[in-house]
Design an enzyme around this catalytic site. Structure first.
Site, mmCIF file in Angstrom:
data_model
loop_
_atom_site.group_PDB
_atom_site.id
_atom_site.type_symbol
_atom_site.label_atom_id
_atom_site.label_comp_id
_atom_site.label_asym_id
_atom_site.label_seq_id
_atom_site.Cartn_x
_atom_site.Cartn_y
_atom_site.Cartn_z
ATOM 1 N N SER A 89 -6.140 0.856 -2.765
ATOM 2 C CA SER A 89 -7.278 1.851 -2.281
ATOM 3 C C SER A 89 -6.837 2.947 -2.359
ATOM 4 O O SER A 89 -5.985 3.318 -3.393
ATOM 5 C CB SER A 89 -6.737 2.049 -0.880
ATOM 6 O OG SER A 89 -6.051 3.245 0.247
ATOM 7 N N TYR A 142 1.879 0.485 4.418
ATOM 8 C CA TYR A 142 0.393 0.068 4.020
ATOM 9 C C TYR A 142 0.181 0.133 2.674
ATOM 10 O O TYR A 142 -0.200 -0.585 1.422
ATOM 11 C CB TYR A 142 -0.206 0.592 4.573
ATOM 12 C CG TYR A 142 -1.918 0.413 4.112
ATOM 13 C CD1 TYR A 142 -2.632 -0.733 4.545
ATOM 14 C CD2 TYR A 142 -2.601 1.396 4.069
ATOM 15 C CE1 TYR A 142 -3.549 -1.072 3.930
ATOM 16 C CE2 TYR A 142 -4.169 1.419 3.265
ATOM 17 C CZ TYR A 142 -4.308 -0.051 3.611
ATOM 18 O OH TYR A 142 -5.717 -0.017 3.271
ATOM 19 N N LYS A 172 -0.223 -1.720 -0.999
ATOM 20 C CA LYS A 172 -1.527 -1.927 -1.817
ATOM 21 C C LYS A 172 -0.767 -1.273 -3.599
ATOM 22 O O LYS A 172 -1.130 -2.025 -5.312
ATOM 23 C CB LYS A 172 -2.389 -0.261 -1.825
ATOM 24 C CG LYS A 172 -2.853 -1.047 -0.376
ATOM 25 C CD LYS A 172 -4.248 -2.206 -0.970
ATOM 26 C CE LYS A 172 -4.733 -2.382 0.588
ATOM 27 N NZ LYS A 172 -5.161 -3.984 0.502
#
Ligand code: NAD
Ligand code: UD1
Length: 336
Positions: free
Chosen positions: A124, A148, A152
């Site tokens: 992302s 989150y 990643k």
């Protein structure tokens, strides 16, 4: 060629399955349906007129993953499966680390056991943190502000270490900007559970009358109209980015990293205006304070993907709003 798509029942995964089938790949989907419905895969079959194999399995079970690899000769994996809600990751970080990190470690270990060493990973733009300049290039410094995003970044690092330990791996880290839109048939689209966190799903719920009003988080950013600016990319363009990545992966490139974005930024107010025009509905909104962790502006330099993959996003903001609206109108309650 047989592609295993983890998280293939989800939003981006289902659109990618359509394009894989259209391109004559054989597709096996592994998903635990924790944030999706098997109905999306029924619709993928309806759109394409082709079949795929669905394995209801959890990446937290190595045994379940291994069963999928025993039953299928997999050539490459596209790894979408993961939890993705930023706010939730702040309240339940351990669940995010366990699901996303442990799930990925299990997947990589089983791939290693079965000597399948080709993987595309859904990363992302969140890994760029608050960029010092724009547009964002792949070699910009990386930083994250929430669990989150940390999953990643950690998975990217794990995959880099894995590649350094064994050069037989081919790994593509794809950093998505802001995926929006739906398939043009209106058969598949984004189906968030509960109240959406992201801008476009929220706007479309307001347009369809499920939510009364949008909250705009901040109008005092250093942007042309004061609201946040993002690189919104149509989910079908994004799916096609994966199709263009596969031949690259099969050419043994080692570890490669690409931004998948359009290279253009639109503001929150511009998105509202476009959605109003396409839907011919008023989107009532109210300005609130900034959302913690948000950056003012974020858009990609997608030229590396264009040069090396021959991929570029083609769809416009109007396409994104029209297709989202078509999906929302046809499926006001999502897949339920
Ligand atoms: P999604 O939630 O619609 O799809 C993810 C899928 O993974 C779901 O079907 C879910 O059931 C499945 N899943 C989750 N944990 C699993 C597990 N342990 N075992 C098996 N299946 C599991 O999300 P999406 O929007 O399609 O995103 C796909 C990927 O792209 C995610 O990794 C996400 O972090 C990443 N990404 C998404 C965006 C975005 O805005 N949608 C942006 C950047 C990156
Ligand atoms: C968010 C995540 C990012 C994740 C991405 C996935 C945060 C801080 N970042 O990105 O990590 O990869 O989703 O799609 O959550 N906005 C409103 N009102 C709303 C919702 C959003 O004004 O109800 C604004 C935001 O302030 C932002 C813009 O719309 O300026 C886009 O927000 P969103 O769609 O949530 O995406 P990101 O914040 O870019």
């Amino acid at each position: 060629m047989k592609i295993l798509v983890t998280g293939g029942a989800g939003y981006i995964g289902s659109h990618t399955c359509v394009e894989l089938l259209n391109d004559n790949y054989d597709v096996v989907v592994l998903d635990n349906l924790s944030n999706s419905s098997e109905e999306s895969l029924v619709r993928v079959k309806n759109i394409t007129g082709k079949s795929l194999e669905f394995c209801k399995a959890d990446l937290l079970s190595k045994k379940q993953i291994a069963a999928v690899f025993s039953e299928n000769k997999i050539d490459a994996v596209i790894h979408f499966a993961g939890l993705k809600a930023v706010g939730e990751s702040v309240s339940i970080p351990l669940r995010y680390f366990q699901n996303n990190i442990t799930g990925t470690l299990n997947l990589l270990a089983v791939m290693n056991d079965f000597n399948v060493k080709n993987i595309v990973f859904s990363s992302s733009a969140t890994v760029y943190g608050d960029p010092a300049s724009l547009p964002i290039k792949e070699d910009f410094p990386l930083s994250v502000t929430n669990p989150y995003g940390r999953t990643k970044l950690m998975i990217e690092e794990i995959m880099k270490d894995l590649y350094h330990s064994d050069k037989n791996w081919n790994i593509a880290l794809l950093r998505y900007f802001n995926p929006v839109g739906a398939h043009k048939t209106g058969e598949i689209g984004e189906d968030p559970s509960g109240i959406p966190n992201n801008l476009v799903p929220y706007i479309s719920k307001v347009a369809v009358g499920c939510l009364p009003r949008l909250s705009v988080f901040g109008n005092d950013y250093d942007t042309p109209d004061g609201t946040g600016v993002r690189d919104f990319i149509h989910v079908v363009d994004l799916a096609l980015g994966h199709i263009k990545t596969l031949p690259k992966l099969f050419s043994n490139p080692g570890l490669v990293i690409y931004n998948l974005g359009t290279g253009f930024g639109y503001s929150v107010l511009e998105m509202i205006k476009e959605f109003e025009e396409v839907s011919r509905r008023k989107i009532p909104y109210k300005i609130f304070g900034r959302r913690p962790g948000d950056v003012a502006s974020c858009w990609a330099d997608p030229s590396k993907a264009k040069k090396e993959l021959g991929w570029e996003a083609k769809k416009t903001l109007t396409d994104m709003c029209r297709d989202t609206w078509n999906w929302q109108k046809k499926n006001p309650d999502g897949y339920q």
